[in-house]
Design a protein around this motif. Sequence first.
Motif, PDB file in Angstrom:
ATOM      1  N   GLN A   1      -6.100  -6.924  -1.398  1.00  0.00           N
ATOM      2  CA  GLN A   1      -5.738  -5.514  -1.343  1.00  0.00           C
ATOM      3  C   GLN A   1      -4.588  -5.327  -0.344  1.00  0.00           C
ATOM      4  N   VAL A   2      -3.539  -4.639  -0.792  1.00  0.00           N
ATOM      5  CA  VAL A   2      -2.398  -4.328   0.070  1.00  0.00           C
ATOM      6  C   VAL A   2      -2.293  -2.821   0.174  1.00  0.00           C
ATOM      7  N   GLN A   3      -2.300  -2.327   1.383  1.00  0.00           N
ATOM      8  CA  GLN A   3      -2.114  -0.894   1.592  1.00  0.00           C
ATOM      9  C   GLN A   3      -0.667  -0.630   1.958  1.00  0.00           C
ATOM     10  N   ALA A  23       5.454   0.734   5.105  1.00  0.00           N
ATOM     11  CA  ALA A  23       4.692  -0.192   5.937  1.00  0.00           C
ATOM     12  C   ALA A  23       3.586  -0.805   5.089  1.00  0.00           C
ATOM     13  N   ALA A  24       3.527  -2.134   5.068  1.00  0.00           N
ATOM     14  CA  ALA A  24       2.564  -2.840   4.216  1.00  0.00           C
ATOM     15  C   ALA A  24       1.541  -3.586   5.063  1.00  0.00           C
ATOM     16  N   SER A  25       0.289  -3.579   4.592  1.00  0.00           N
ATOM     17  CA  SER A  25      -0.767  -4.300   5.313  1.00  0.00           C
ATOM     18  C   SER A  25      -0.799  -5.766   4.924  1.00  0.00           C
ATOM     19  N   GLY A  26      -0.080  -6.135   3.862  1.00  0.00           N
ATOM     20  CA  GLY A  26      -0.007  -7.514   3.416  1.00  0.00           C
ATOM     21  C   GLY A  26       1.190  -7.659   2.503  1.00  0.00           C
ATOM     22  N   ARG A  27       1.231  -8.766   1.791  1.00  0.00           N
ATOM     23  CA  ARG A  27       2.375  -9.004   0.923  1.00  0.00           C
ATOM     24  C   ARG A  27       1.953  -9.468  -0.460  1.00  0.00           C
ATOM     25  N   ASN A  74       6.612  -6.764   8.301  1.00  0.00           N
ATOM     26  CA  ASN A  74       5.937  -6.408   7.040  1.00  0.00           C
ATOM     27  C   ASN A  74       6.293  -4.993   6.598  1.00  0.00           C
ATOM     28  N   THR A  75       7.545  -4.674   6.684  1.00  0.00           N
ATOM     29  CA  THR A  75       8.006  -3.352   6.264  1.00  0.00           C
ATOM     30  C   THR A  75       9.167  -3.506   5.286  1.00  0.00           C
TER      31      THR A  75
END
Length: 116
Positions: A1-3, A23-27, A74-75
């Motif tokens: 899951q990526v937020q 802004a991403a919590s993952g990739r 991660n942006t």
Amino acid sequence: QVQLVESGGGLVQDGGSLRLSCAASGRSAYMGWFRRGPWKEREFVASVRWSGGSTYYANSVKGRFTISRDNAKNTGSLEMNNLKPEATAVYYCTAGRVRELPADFWGQGTQVTVSS
């Protein structure tokens, strides 16, 4: 899951500029931007590959929009110049395995309004 959380939308005059951020919590393999304008279908805008940074644009925005990503933070961002009223839409940041659709994850969207 990526937020994904977008920011930077707003009201701008015809010919103006805006910068959207995500802004991403993952990739995933790609970060992208889509938009949906009033009475219009969802439309691909641009995408960037996290690894290597290759970029892809819709013909309607080539030369005016620039997509980029910051691996360390991660942006991602979408720099939009010479905006036209037809660019008025909700802009969504996405993360996915392919450079356009289908995207696996979507942000909540940010409104961009271009006044004539």
